[in-house]
Scaffold this active site. Structure first.
Site, PDB file in Angstrom:
ATOM      1  N   TYR A   1      -9.833   5.241   6.213  1.00 38.37           N
ATOM      2  CA  TYR A   1     -10.075   5.676   7.583  1.00 38.37           C
ATOM      3  C   TYR A   1     -11.204   6.700   7.519  1.00 38.37           C
ATOM      4  CZ  TYR A   1      -5.816   3.418   9.286  1.00 38.37           C
ATOM      5  OH  TYR A   1      -4.854   2.496   9.649  1.00 38.37           O
TER       6      TYR A   1
ATOM      7  N   PRO B   1      -5.312   0.363  17.952  1.00 41.41           N
ATOM      8  CA  PRO B   1      -4.963  -0.165  16.631  1.00 41.41           C
ATOM      9  C   PRO B   1      -5.053   0.861  15.510  1.00 41.41           C
ATOM     10  CG  PRO B   1      -7.158  -0.879  17.276  1.00 41.41           C
ATOM     11  CD  PRO B   1      -6.582  -0.184  18.469  1.00 41.41           C
TER      12      PRO B   1
ATOM     13  N   HIS C   1       0.846  -1.186   0.000  1.00 35.75           N
ATOM     14  CA  HIS C   1       0.000   0.000   0.000  1.00 35.75           C
ATOM     15  C   HIS C   1       0.883   1.238   0.000  1.00 35.75           C
ATOM     16  CE1 HIS C   1      -3.904  -1.988   1.760  1.00 35.75           C
ATOM     17  NE2 HIS C   1      -3.539  -2.464   0.584  1.00 35.75           N
TER      18      HIS C   1
ATOM     19  N   TYR D   1       3.133   6.804   9.978  1.00 32.58           N
ATOM     20  CA  TYR D   1       2.411   5.582   9.589  1.00 32.58           C
ATOM     21  C   TYR D   1       3.359   4.554   8.985  1.00 32.58           C
ATOM     22  CZ  TYR D   1      -1.763   2.949   8.223  1.00 32.58           C
ATOM     23  OH  TYR D   1      -2.741   1.986   8.115  1.00 32.58           O
TER      24      TYR D   1
ATOM     25  N   LYS E   1       0.396   0.190  14.800  1.00 32.02           N
ATOM     26  CA  LYS E   1       1.742   0.188  15.357  1.00 32.02           C
ATOM     27  C   LYS E   1       2.068  -1.032  16.232  1.00 32.02           C
ATOM     28  CE  LYS E   1       3.722   3.732  13.646  1.00 32.02           C
ATOM     29  NZ  LYS E   1       3.336   3.255  12.332  1.00 32.02           N
TER      30      LYS E   1
END
Length: 400
Positions: free
Chosen positions: A208, A299, A79, A391, A303
């Site tokens: 998200y 979550p 991704h 991220y 991480k």
């Protein structure tokens, strides 16, 4: 007849044979250091515990470069960004363009399988399904691990060092005297309702989704099995949610931002409460903690697994130094190095969680303020870059 009892010795005794414990055992073996890893769970039980897995590039490299497996490249999904959905539309955070990095969608279950197979391939001493686990003599030169194996044989293994990699319900964590530890934690007033659905991907990358109805995350597992979550009350009962109600709720949340989901039969439902937790320091006597035994994160920032693998990469280096120098100082160095990353990850995970989730007492002002924050992040190269850096695992400075 009393059960048989055996005594033995190893250099490193590892309590917990999940990804953190197995990776540590693997790294130690590559350095010529013997270890024993034990776990209360059977291997099959761990393999059947479905958990998401977004791997940072460092985590991918650790699996491949140390000879665990290259399956993460063959079966995983790269991704190069994520979608932040809010205020009626979607906004892509382009990791590759911003920081030259990517992530890999590869379930934690598969990470475990690769590591367990690698330890079996290399003759590693890993024992699943043990009982009556205890540790002792932590401040002596010969700490001990005691357990009973699946055949009923009681074992007492003395080691140079013990490693507690036994997860968020850690036995080892509680062996550190209260006066020698500091615990930090934050409870959250919401949980995730997670489903597995037999359906093709609804999006090529993770979504998200911010909504006045609550957060939703649209993720993937395979080309035919999808993982999705929506924010719920921690006391929610999965039996109160038939398929049509679940899909209606998910569609309503993402539909507010212009998305539509591909539906399919739901094969699994679960409610996942979460919290932030850190125990400092990550060592006591000849015991060190790693992974969820020392810290947990929400979550939202993806991480948890990455922190566990980062811990044991550092720990393997410091244990090698400690054994060579016959000195405990490297344990303190491990704790300091690991905690530096842990607290950065805690901040990022808390920030993502608070920015995207709706508090139970949220007012219209709170919702609009969150949208303003999200717009500030996506509308700014600096803001988007910070999110992309965190991220993907802080590329450029990960190995410092």
């Amino acid at each position: 007849m009393s059960p048989s009892h055996t005594h033995s010795r190893t250099r490193i005794a590892i309590i917990g044979a999940g990804p953190a414990g197995l990776m540590l055992s693997h790294l130690l073996a590559r350095a010529g250091i013997d270890s024993v890893a034990v776990d209360l769970r059977g291997r099959e039980e761990i393999e059947q515990t479905h958990r998401a897995g977004i791997l940072e590039q460092d985590s991918v490299d650790l699996l491949v470069d140390t000879g665990v497996s290259d399956r993460v490249h063959r079966d995983g999904y790269r991704h190069d960004g994520i979608e932040l959905a809010f205020g009626g539309g979607g906004h892509r955070i382009d990791f590759k363009a911003l920081v030259g990095a990517s992530t890999q969608l590869y379930p934690q279950t598969d990470v475990f399988i690769d590591l367990a197979d690698a330890r079996a391939r290399d003759g590693g001493d890993v024992r699943f399904g043990v009982t009556e686990v205890s540790v002792g003599d932590l401040t002596t030169d010969s700490p001990v691990l005691r357990f009973t194996d699946a055949d009923g044989t009681a074992h007492e293994i003395h080691a140079d060092f013990l490693v507690g990699a036994d997860g968020s319900r850690s036995l080892c964590r509680h062996e550190v005297p209260a006066e020698r530890r500091q615990q930090y934690f934050r409870e959250y007033p919401f949980a995730w309702f997670g489903i597995l659905a037999e359906a093709p991907p609804s999006s090529p990358e993770l979504i998200y989704n911010h909504s006045p109805r609550g957060f939703a995350l649209i993720s993937q597992r395979t080309e035919t099995l999808q993982r999705m979550y929506f924010q719920c009350d921690p006391s929610e009962n999965v039996d109160d949610w038939p398929e049509d109600r679940i899909w209606a709720e998910l569609q309503a949340r993402v539909g507010a931002n212009g998305y539509s989901l591909i539906e399919g039969p739901i094969t699994s439902r679960t409610v996942l409460p979460f919290r932030s937790f850190v125990q400092e320091p990550m060592h006591y006597g000849r015991l060190v903690l790693a992974g969820d035994a020392a810290h947990t994160v929400p979550p939202t920032g993806a991480k948890g697994l990455n922190l566990a693998l980062a811990d044991v990469r550092i720990l393997a280096e410091e244990l090698e130094r400690a054994l060579a120098a016959k000195d405990l100082a490297p344990l303190a160095a491990y704790s300091e190095r690991a905690l530096s990353r842990v607290w950065k990850a805690q901040h990022f995970s808390y920030w993502m969680t608070s920015m995207l989730h709706t508090l139970p007492e949220a007012t219209p002002f709170d919702i609009r303020r969150q949208i303003g924050e999200l717009a500030s992040v996506t509308g700014s190269t600096a803001g988007s870059t910070y999110l992309a850096e965190a991220y993907t695992g802080w590329p450029g400075g990960r190995r410092a």
